[in-house]
Design a protein around this motif. Structure first.
Motif, PDB file in Angstrom:
ATOM      1  N   GLU A   1       1.027  -1.148   0.122  1.00 45.61           N
ATOM      2  CA  GLU A   1      -0.100   0.183   0.106  1.00 45.61           C
ATOM      3  C   GLU A   1       0.957   1.379  -0.032  1.00 45.61           C
ATOM      4  OE1 GLU A   1      -3.518   2.171  -0.236  1.00 45.61           O
ATOM      5  OE2 GLU A   1      -3.190  -0.106  -0.259  1.00 45.61           O
TER       6      GLU A   1
ATOM      7  N   LEU B   1       0.916   4.073  -3.010  1.00 46.18           N
ATOM      8  CA  LEU B   1       0.781   5.472  -2.456  1.00 46.18           C
ATOM      9  C   LEU B   1       1.860   6.423  -3.109  1.00 46.18           C
ATOM     10  CD1 LEU B   1      -0.548   8.072  -0.993  1.00 46.18           C
ATOM     11  CD2 LEU B   1       0.829   7.109   0.921  1.00 46.18           C
TER      12      LEU B   1
ATOM     13  N   THR C   1       2.087   9.796  -6.251  1.00 43.31           N
ATOM     14  CA  THR C   1       2.376  11.445  -5.936  1.00 43.31           C
ATOM     15  C   THR C   1       3.597  11.747  -6.508  1.00 43.31           C
ATOM     16  OG1 THR C   1       2.582  12.683  -3.973  1.00 43.31           O
ATOM     17  CG2 THR C   1       3.252  10.535  -3.817  1.00 43.31           C
TER      18      THR C   1
ATOM     19  N   LEU D   1       1.419  13.037   4.262  1.00 45.40           N
ATOM     20  CA  LEU D   1       0.770  12.401   3.403  1.00 45.40           C
ATOM     21  C   LEU D   1       0.529  10.872   3.577  1.00 45.40           C
ATOM     22  CD1 LEU D   1      -1.149  12.154   0.784  1.00 45.40           C
ATOM     23  CD2 LEU D   1       0.812  11.934  -0.420  1.00 45.40           C
ATOM     24  N   VAL D   2       1.745  10.309   4.026  1.00 43.45           N
ATOM     25  CA  VAL D   2       2.064   8.879   4.210  1.00 43.45           C
ATOM     26  C   VAL D   2       1.433   8.748   5.488  1.00 43.45           C
ATOM     27  CG1 VAL D   2       3.913   7.036   4.958  1.00 43.45           C
ATOM     28  CG2 VAL D   2       4.148   8.580   2.950  1.00 43.45           C
TER      29      VAL D   2
ATOM     30  N   GLU E   1      -1.071  10.056   7.072  1.00 42.14           N
ATOM     31  CA  GLU E   1      -2.534  10.086   6.641  1.00 42.14           C
ATOM     32  C   GLU E   1      -3.041   9.136   6.082  1.00 42.14           C
ATOM     33  OE1 GLU E   1      -5.735  13.328   4.633  1.00 42.14           O
ATOM     34  OE2 GLU E   1      -3.793  13.912   4.978  1.00 42.14           O
ATOM     35  N   HIS E   2      -2.501   8.691   4.721  1.00 50.79           N
ATOM     36  CA  HIS E   2      -3.089   7.750   4.067  1.00 50.79           C
ATOM     37  C   HIS E   2      -2.811   6.187   4.879  1.00 50.79           C
ATOM     38  CE1 HIS E   2      -4.083   5.789   0.278  1.00 50.79           C
ATOM     39  NE2 HIS E   2      -3.150   4.736   0.530  1.00 50.79           N
ATOM     40  N   LEU E   3      -1.998   5.839   5.340  1.00 50.64           N
ATOM     41  CA  LEU E   3      -1.613   4.541   6.089  1.00 50.64           C
ATOM     42  C   LEU E   3      -2.745   4.509   7.319  1.00 50.64           C
ATOM     43  CD1 LEU E   3       2.062   3.763   5.652  1.00 50.64           C
ATOM     44  CD2 LEU E   3       0.001   3.002   4.220  1.00 50.64           C
TER      45      LEU E   3
ATOM     46  N   ALA F   1      -5.523   5.801   7.666  1.00 52.03           N
ATOM     47  CA  ALA F   1      -6.749   5.717   7.078  1.00 52.03           C
ATOM     48  C   ALA F   1      -6.915   4.155   6.652  1.00 52.03           C
ATOM     49  CB  ALA F   1      -6.994   6.766   5.827  1.00 52.03           C
ATOM     50  N   TRP F   2      -5.607   3.862   6.034  1.00 50.68           N
ATOM     51  CA  TRP F   2      -5.888   2.391   5.269  1.00 50.68           C
ATOM     52  C   TRP F   2      -5.768   1.287   6.612  1.00 50.68           C
ATOM     53  CZ3 TRP F   2      -2.396  -1.887   5.882  1.00 50.68           C
ATOM     54  CH2 TRP F   2      -2.474  -2.952   5.101  1.00 50.68           C
TER      55      TRP F   2
END
Length: 397
Positions: free
Chosen positions: A269, A273, A277, A317-318, A320-322, A324-325
């Motif tokens: 993941e 991501l 980007t 960004l990393v 926030e994304h992970l 949420a994942w």
């Protein structure tokens, strides 16, 4: 009265001719500036000093040749002396303007608004330091020459020179801090330890070098505050320079998750991501388990970016994304405290009994490339060689 009117008229005519000559020359140079960078810099920096210097010299010559040096013409000597002082000051201004024009011409060939600007920032730092030193030297020398035109000052010059040794010792002791900052500024400029726009971590603050002088350094903090430090600080105390050799840097994002987290899925993941980007520079994408104590597993995502500001946004960004994942795709991997009640052979998914325990998979012989920091890719291999110490000598018996 007739002589005075002649002097005033000739002086005014000389000044007007000088101004016309300077104006015509300035127009010619501005026309050449469209095709010459040197002409453009000269037109910008030297117009006013040339105007003052040539006009004052014309006035001085007009007064000198239209008046007689008689015994009662004391005003003539005072006026000529004042004009000589003004010509000296204008000449010093002109020399400084020429130096600034040539320095700006040199700096214009080295742009700092490009990704790899380490050499340009080093040159800018050195040129700025040299500009400050040369201007200071010009001012001091000009002031000394102007003072020596006074007979009284020239008469006591010998006594001052005789006591210069003692005065220099006293001045050095009194200005010890000033001198240490002065030499520290020169050392920073030419040792390449820190340059303009370098990203540094100092006194627990992260920012970039905004201004570098012979006495102080201004660091622009990431939240637009300014940290002002004496120049000697950078030669006496340690600090981090993130752009010492290149602007590209590495950064981490750490996560404390449950032991049930699928590390490889999370690693894939992260790779997905970063590939989607523009903040990532394509060099480093690594997810590793760095700790597994206290009921949680600590994962560290190591990523790279072309400069420090981009890296900050990429790390956020990393995270926030992970986060949420994990929350949406792997809620069982969220950190938790367990309290087991009843038979471990129950029907709940977390009650692992012997009959429910999944078959143990054999570990892979080699970890995947994005699970290795020192290896697995060309960049990782280069980093591995950089951190390997000297080989042990082989002893033969």
């Amino acid at each position: 009265m007739e002589d005075i009117l002649i002097t005033v008229g000739v002086t005014a005519a000389a000044a007007a001719l000088a101004l016309i000559f300077v104006a015509v020359t300035h127009v010619i140079i501005k026309k050449l500036a469209a095709h010459s960078r040197l002409a453009s810099e000269l037109a910008e920096h030297t117009h006013r000093p040339v105007q003052f210097a040539i006009t004052l010299m014309a006035i001085q010559l007009a007064v000198r040749f239209t008046t007689a040096d008689s015994a009662g013409a004391e005003w003539r000597r005072h006026l000529l002396h004042a004009l000589v002082l003004l010509v000296m000051a204008a000449t010093a201004w002109l020399i400084g303007a020429f130096l600034v024009a040539f320095e700006d011409l040199t700096l214009s060939r080295w742009r700092t608004d490009v990704p790899d600007n380490r050499r340009a920032r080093q040159l800018h730092t050195q040129v700025v330091m040299l500009r400050r030193v040369t201007i200071a030297v010009i001012v001091v020398v000009t002031a000394g020459v102007m003072l020596m035109t006074f007979p009284d000052v020239r008469a006591i010059g010998g006594g001052l020179l005789a006591s210069a040794g003692l005065l220099s010792v006293v001045a050095a002791l009194a200005a010890q801090t000033l001198l240490s900052n002065f030499f520290a500024g020169l050392q920073l400029a030419f040792s390449d330890a820190v340059r303009l726009d370098d990203v540094v971590v100092i006194e627990g603050e992260w920012g970039k070098i905004e201004e570098l002088t012979l006495s102080y350094v201004v660091v622009q903090i990431w939240d637009d505050r300014r940290l002002i430090l004496p120049t000697s600080y950078f030669t006496s105390k340690p600090f981090q320079n993130w752009t010492r050799t290149q602007s590209a840097v590495l950064g981490t994002a750490e996560f404390d998750v449950d032991w049930s987290v699928p590390v490889q899925d999370m690693r894939e993941e992260l790779r997905t991501l970063l590939e989607g980007t523009q903040l990532w520079d394509g060099r480093v994408c690594v997810l590793q388990v760095t700790d597994a104590v206290g009921g949680v597993v600590r994962l560290r995502a190591l990523v790279s970016a072309q400069d420090a500001p981009t890296l900050w946004d990429l790390r956020c960004l990393v995270r926030e994304h992970l986060v949420a994942w994990v929350r949406d795709r792997q809620p069982s991997a969220m950190p938790r405290w367990r309290a087991e009640v009843g038979d471990s052979r129950g029907d709940l998914s977390w009650q692992w009994g012997e009959k429910r325990r999944p078959p143990r998979e054999r570990p892979a012989a080699e970890p995947p490339d994005d699970a290795r920091l020192f290896g697995g890719s060309d960049d990782g291999e280069e980093r591995s060689h950089a951190f390997v110490g000297p080989e042990e000598p082989v002893h033969t018996h």
